[in-house]
Structures are given as C-alpha cells and as structure tokens.
Design an enzyme around this catalytic site. Structure first.
Site, mmCIF file in Angstrom:
data_model
loop_
_atom_site.group_PDB
_atom_site.id
_atom_site.type_symbol
_atom_site.label_atom_id
_atom_site.label_comp_id
_atom_site.label_asym_id
_atom_site.label_seq_id
_atom_site.Cartn_x
_atom_site.Cartn_y
_atom_site.Cartn_z
ATOM 1 N N GLU A 61 -5.725 -0.912 -7.919
ATOM 2 C CA GLU A 61 -4.766 -0.004 -8.545
ATOM 3 C C GLU A 61 -3.657 -0.865 -9.151
ATOM 4 O OE1 GLU A 61 -4.958 4.137 -6.060
ATOM 5 O OE2 GLU A 61 -4.150 2.412 -4.993
ATOM 6 N N HIS A 107 -2.585 -3.344 -6.303
ATOM 7 C CA HIS A 107 -3.044 -2.890 -4.992
ATOM 8 C C HIS A 107 -4.539 -3.141 -4.844
ATOM 9 C CE1 HIS A 107 -3.831 0.503 -1.952
ATOM 10 N NE2 HIS A 107 -3.437 -0.582 -1.324
ATOM 11 N N ASN A 135 -4.667 6.436 -1.721
ATOM 12 C CA ASN A 135 -4.218 6.844 -0.396
ATOM 13 C C ASN A 135 -3.640 8.247 -0.392
ATOM 14 O OD1 ASN A 135 -5.116 4.838 1.309
ATOM 15 N ND2 ASN A 135 -3.434 3.468 0.750
ATOM 16 N N SER A 157 0.830 -1.204 0.000
ATOM 17 C CA SER A 157 0.000 0.000 0.000
ATOM 18 C C SER A 157 0.862 1.251 0.000
ATOM 19 C CB SER A 157 -0.865 0.070 1.253
ATOM 20 O OG SER A 157 -1.540 -1.114 1.464
#
Ligand code: T1G
Length: 658
Positions: A442, A430, A480, A409
């Site tokens: 992702e 991801h 994120n 991550s």
C-alpha cells in the site's frame, strides 16, 4: 525488399524466397481481428505466389504474440476466428516457422505450436496462461502441446499457466532451437523444410505416459484448485489428447473454452487482470518523472525490515540497513543472508546472484551512513514516539532530494511526516509480511506528499516486481480497515450462533486458503488485543463489542505460538477446543443471545457484505480510488480468492452467477 501490407497490424517482406510476416499490434501484439485477418491474407498471398517457398511469423517489439485480445471477450466474435487461422497454418502446404522473439502466450503460443518449426530467441518465453483468466486454451493448446512435450509436462504448464523461458522450451521439445537472431534462423529452417514432408504438430502421436505420473500431476492440480474450475478442465482436456483423434479433442476443447469464457469465474479473473494494470495509476501522475533511486536505506532489520532489504537487493538495489547497535546490525546481516539463502535453496536465486546481493548490502549502526541513500524506508517498532524521533533524525541526515518512507500499519503517517522539516518528501510504504514474498504494497499518499515523491514510490515498488496500491491516510489503510470490518462481522456471528470452525470451513469452501480464525491463530492474537485495550477508553459504549477474543487472550490462548488460540493444536493440526466453545457459549448467555445456526452461504454472504460496506466507505472518503484496488488488496494481502474477483466484484456479480 518492399513491404507488403496485409492489414493495419500485419505486414511482410520477401527475403530470398521466404515471406517474413511481422505482427505489429502494440502494446503486446494481441491477436485482434485485424491481426487474424492479416495473417489469413498473408497465407492467401503465399499460397498464390510460386516464388514463395515458405513463411516466417514473428512479432515487432518485445513480444511475439501476447495471446487473444482480452478486450474482445464478451463482444460478438469476428471472423476469421483464431482456431480457423491456426488450422490453416498447420495444414499449409509450404513450411511456416515461428521466430519467437519474445513472449508467446495463450493464442500466441498456440500459433507457434501450429507452425512447422519454432525458433526461440534469447528473450522468448512460451506459456498457456489461460487458467489465470479462468478459461482453458481455446485454439488447440491442450491438444498440440502434449503431442510435442508429453502429457505430464503439458499438464504442469497448462494447469498452472506457468511460462517457460527459451532454454527450458528447447529442453522440453516445445521449441526446436535457440538462436541469437531467431528470424534469420527461422528463415534457414523454412528453406531447409521447403518441398519436404512437414512436421504437423496435430499429426504427431502423443508420447505414451505413465498412468501413475498422470494421476500424480492431476492430484497436484486439484490440491491447489480451491474451487476453481479451469485447472481441472485443463487436465481433462490434456488427458483427452492422449485418448482421442485431434479433431474430436479440438472440438471438446472449444466447447470447454466457450463455456468457461462466459463463466463468472472468468469474468472475475479478467477483472483482476485489468485491475492490476490500472493499479498504481494516478491521474496526472504519468507526466511526473520519478526520481532515480539506486541506494535504499532500511531502518530496522526485524522480520519486516530484513524482508524489505531482501526484496530491494534481489531487484538490484544497493541497501544500507541501519540498526541501533553493532551487534544488532550483525544479526540483521545474518537474517538477511539467511533469507537470501532460503530463496536460493528454493531455486529462485542463483549462488552468484546471492553473492552479488550480499556484496551490495551494508549493515551499520551509524545513522550517518544513510546520507548516501536516495530512499529510506523505516521498519521499526510501530510506536509514534519512536517513529517521529527517527524521522526528525533522518531528516537531518539524508540529502535534500531523498525520500523518506514509513512502513507503519496503524499510525498516522501525516503525524510522522510533520516531524520533518519537509513533509512533502514523506510517503507511506506499507509492505506485507514476509515482505520478500508478498506482492502487495500500500503506497500511502500523505497530506503533503509531493507528486514526484508519490511517482517515485510507485516506480520503486513496481521495480521490486510488486503490486502498488495507492491509498489515502486512514487508520489501517485499505487492507486493515476492510479486514477489521470482516473480523468484526465474523465475531458477531460467533455470538449469534456460529462456531470458529464453521466460519472457517465456509471461507475455505469459498476459496480462502485459510479461514479467518485459523489466520488469527497463525498471526497471533496479542497485537489486536493490545489495540483493543488502547481503544477501550474511546470506544462508543453503544456500539456492539464482542468480548470473546479478550477472554481467549486472558486465558493465555494467544494463537499457535502459545500452542492454542481459537483452536487447540494437539498434533500440530487445528482441532475444535471445547474450552473455546464454552467461552463462546458463556459470552452468548451473558448477552441473552439465543444461538441460531448458519449455512455456509449465509456466513460468506454476511462477511462479504461487511467487507463491501467498508470498501464503499473507503471509496466515498476518497481513501481508495477504485473498487478494483480494494479487490486487489484483499486478494493479494488477505487470501481472498482471485477467481471470485475480490469482495467488491463478487458482491456486484453475486446475482449473475453461471
Ligand atoms: N489482450 C489485450 N490487452 C492486453 C493483453 C491481451 N492479451 N495483454 C496485455 N494487454 C494490455 C494490458 O492491459 C496493458 O494495457 C498493456 O497491454 C501492457 O500490459 C484463444 C483464450 C504480454 C507478458 O493472458 O501476461 O490467448 O494498461 O502492463 O508487463 O487460447 O501483458 O497499457 O492499457 O502487462 O510488458 C492469454 C496476458 C489470453 C497474456 C506483457 N494471454 N498478458 O507484460 O505489460 S487468452 C495472456 C500478459 C488466449 C486463446 C486464449 C502481459 C505480457 P494498458 P502489461 P508487460
């Protein structure tokens, strides 16, 4: 029999005394202007020719009719409009039967509903997905469907946009029968009806329905609407079908359709529709063939690894899941089996498919077993040393053509790739947790990732039924990074004068299923706390830093798991906690901030701006290829309401609201 051509996309042939009309408008046989005019011309022809006893309408290829042509929305209407074509079909003096060979969606379903009979092929499906585009059916769907299947099932289908397969359509009374060869069955059906009084859907009385059941169906819809308009409009119109003459119901439907079609909600959802189709497309990559993948290795069977394994198994892959010890491998197998069982209990998997999945699963503590894998996805503890050592090891085990994917991550996938002899075979995948449920993945295009490896990763993610978004290397990737900016801004507002429940209430009123502080409590506060501690040494001392979350963690408030976080949970329900308010007030006082109040609009406006600024940086840096990709990440990974189009769309269109 010679082909008769009615327009560039509509042609027909006469079989016995029935005109078989075929719509051929790739890719999905949408009802573009030339399809509508072609259908009208076919009806003219059939009306003129006494030898024609009836008609069959069918679609070329895999689709019956995919609905109105969404690309025509926003353009001046072109005659004939769909309601006109559909009314003519229903009123036609000779029987018209639809041979539904594939998906009959939106306007396509409405064409079928207006026919005098509907034969479903084995691949047929029926649905009115208009609410997913922020509109209601605009060519009689809300008035004809309840006449065929009743008000309550019609509310269920139209307000959710759910499609039903052939067997369910027959059970509901939507389709007359199922046939392996729908065209020939429809031909026979048309011949049998010729000369007889026809069953015109619009003339059927709506079956009486229990008021309590209607209310319950309506309540279910409003509980899920989260500020969206179209579903409740759909319910209102379906109910109207039971109370008004067809003509009046159709007029009301058309008015609602036109109003919603021009709304910002519909523009937002159309943006999402096209963004999804564009997602995962990379310039030049369409010429690259993906490598075949049959066996997927998964390293680590924690929450993430087992979710990935389940997703691959239910999509038909063989899975080899690696753990460090035999015991851990056995627990991993149990975890995967439990998730499969849960999926089965929810009705999304049959017992046979569950057994079949388990038969394709191998769990092992021998890394060498991964030698047979075409793709290995690691989902181990997010630590750079652990991951680089693992990749070095895997590099020596798997075949030269195998792909290695990291599910990190926050770590740098380029650094992980550098640990291998061939970084061109490394890509980031991801997944979001729970990986067997969440659609978003992702796909990280690392510095050295080969185009063929990227193409294979994209094809793999699509084969899982998921939504791949390509992203460059940056800390936190697209999601994120935007989420961090959004959380930072929310915490600034805490210091400036808002309280967690005020911010959450504003977000929930905007359409998020849960506000950001409630989400943080659910996810747990400790991972972000650990990150902040790691970053403390390198943080710019001049940058604004809010310490409130640190104070909470120090007080043992780590979120729901510890019983309290941004909120208290006295009876399992979140409640404002004076202790948190005191911590926030102390933080403000320490910085001499005089708290001010915020309206809900100010709160969402500031949060939106923070997301968009970060989104713009991602575009400038080339990390994200399209603004639409950022919107999809926030919608599918972080609860941003789809009917607002995602942060980039919402900010762009905040002025032209309807
Ligand atoms: N109009 C125009 N283009 C469409 C389209 C449509 N309705 N549906 C799909 N496309 C394009 C899509 O952009 C893509 O293009 C290509 O077709 C393949 O799509 C009056 C108001 C039919 C189940 O909401 O659900 O009827 O990227 O990748 O996986 O009441 O497409 O190749 O350039 O999705 O095989 C209601 C939406 C309209 C159906 C096929 N209909 N479509 O899935 O292919 S509103 C819908 C789908 C309406 C009436 C009203 C799916 C599909 P490109 P794809 P697929």
């Amino acid at each position: 029999m010679a082909e008769i051509r009615f327009s560039e996309s509509v042609s027909a042939r006469l079989e016995d005394d029935v005109l078989i009309v075929t719509i051929n408008n790739p890719p999905v046989n949408a009802l573009s202007a030339h399809v509508r005019s072609g259908l009208m011309a076919a009806l003219d022809h059939a009306a003129d020719q006494p030898v024609i006893a009836g008609l069959v309408i069918t679609g070329a290829g895999n689709t019956f009719i995919g609905g109105a042509d969404i690309k025509e929305f926003g353009k001046p209407p072109m005659a004939p409009v769909l309601p006109e074509v559909i009314e003519r079909i229903e009123a036609f003096e000779k029987p018209i039967v639809s041979a539904v060979n594939g998906a009959a969606l939106g306007g396509g379903c409405e064409v079928a509903l207006a026919c005098h009979g509907r034969i479903a092929g084995e691949k047929a499906s029926f649905g009115l997905p208009e609410v997913k585009l922020g509109i209601v059916p605009g060519a009689g769907g809300t008035q004809r469907l309840p006449r065929l299947i009743g008000i309550v099932p019609a509310i269920d289908l139209i307000a959710t946009g759910r499609a039903v397969k052939a067997d369910e359509a027959v059970a509901l009374g939507l389709a007359d029968s199922l046939a392996a060869d729908p065209v020939s069955a429809a031909l026979t059906f048309a011949q049998a009806q010729a000369g007889k009084p026809l069953r015109r859907t619009g003339m059927i009385a709506v079956p009486p329905a229990d008021a309590a059941a209607i209310n319950a169906a309506e309540a279910k819809v409003s509980a899920k609407a989260r500020g969206q308009t179209a579903p409740s409009e759909a319910v209102r119109l379906v109910k109207a079908a039971g109370e008004r003459e067809l003509k009046q119901g159709l007029a009301e439907e058309r008015m609602a359709f036109l109003r919603l079609r021009d709304s910002i909600e519909s523009a937002a959802l159309r943006h999402v529709f096209f963004a999804e189709r564009a997602a995962g497309k990379v310039e030049g990559l369409d010429k690259v063939s993906p490598r075949p993948i049959a066996i997927v290795g998964v390293v680590g069977t924690g929450l993430m690894g087992s979710g990935i394994a389940v997703s691959a198994l239910t999509s038909g892959y063989r899975v080899i899941a690696l753990e460090q010890t035999e015991d851990a491998a056995a627990s991993g197998r149990a975890r995967i089996a439990e998730t499969l069982d849960k999926t089965m209990r929810s009705g999304r998997l049959t017992t046979t498919s569950r057994d079949d999945c388990l038969a394709r699963l191998q769990t092992t503590a021998q890394a060498g077993d991964l030698a047979r894998a075409d793709l290995v996805i690691e989902a181990v503890f997010d630590d750079i040393k652990v991951k680089t050592e693992l990749f070095q090891k895997l590099d020596g085990i798997v075949a030269p053509g195998a792909i290695l994917a990291t599910n990190t991550s926050y770590l740098d996938p380029d650094a992980i790739a550098a640990a291998t002899a061939d970084p061109s075979r490394v890509v980031g995948l991801h997944f979001f947790s729970p990986a067997n449920v969440m659609r978003l993945v992702e796909v990280v295009d690392c510095a050295e990732t080969a185009p063929e490896v990227l193409a294979s990763a994209l094809a793999f993610v699509k084969s899982l039924g998921k939504l791949p978004i390509v992203c460059g290397v940056t800390e936190g990737f697209i999601g994120n990074r935007v989420f961090s900016a959004y959380r930072r801004e929310a915490e600034f507002m805490l210091e400036d004068g808002a309280l967690p429940h005020e911010i959450d209430a504003a977000l929930e009123a905007y359409g998020f299923p849960m506000g950001i502080f409630a989400v943080n409590d659910m996810a747990g506060l400790e991972i972000a706390w650990a990150r902040r501690k790691r970053q403390a040494a390198t943080r710019d001392p001049a940058a604004r830093y809010v310490e409130i979350a640190d104070r909470l963690c120090e007080a043992g408030r780590l979120g729901r798991k510890s019983g309290r976080g941004w909120y208290a949970y006295p009876k399992g329900e979140r409640a404002v906690d004076p202790e948190v308010t005191a911590i926030i007030e102390a933080a403000r006082a320490a910085k001499n901030i005089k708290p001010r109040s915020f309206t809900a609009e100010e709160i969402t406006g500031r949060l939106l701006l923070a997301m968009v600024d970060e989104g713009k940086s991602l575009l400038t840096e080339g990390i994200a290829a399209r603004a639409g990709d950022i919107d999809l990440v926030m919608i599918n990974g972080y609860g941003f309401p789809a009917h607002k189009g995602g942060p980039m769309f919402a900010a762009e269109h905040s002025k032209d609201r309807t």
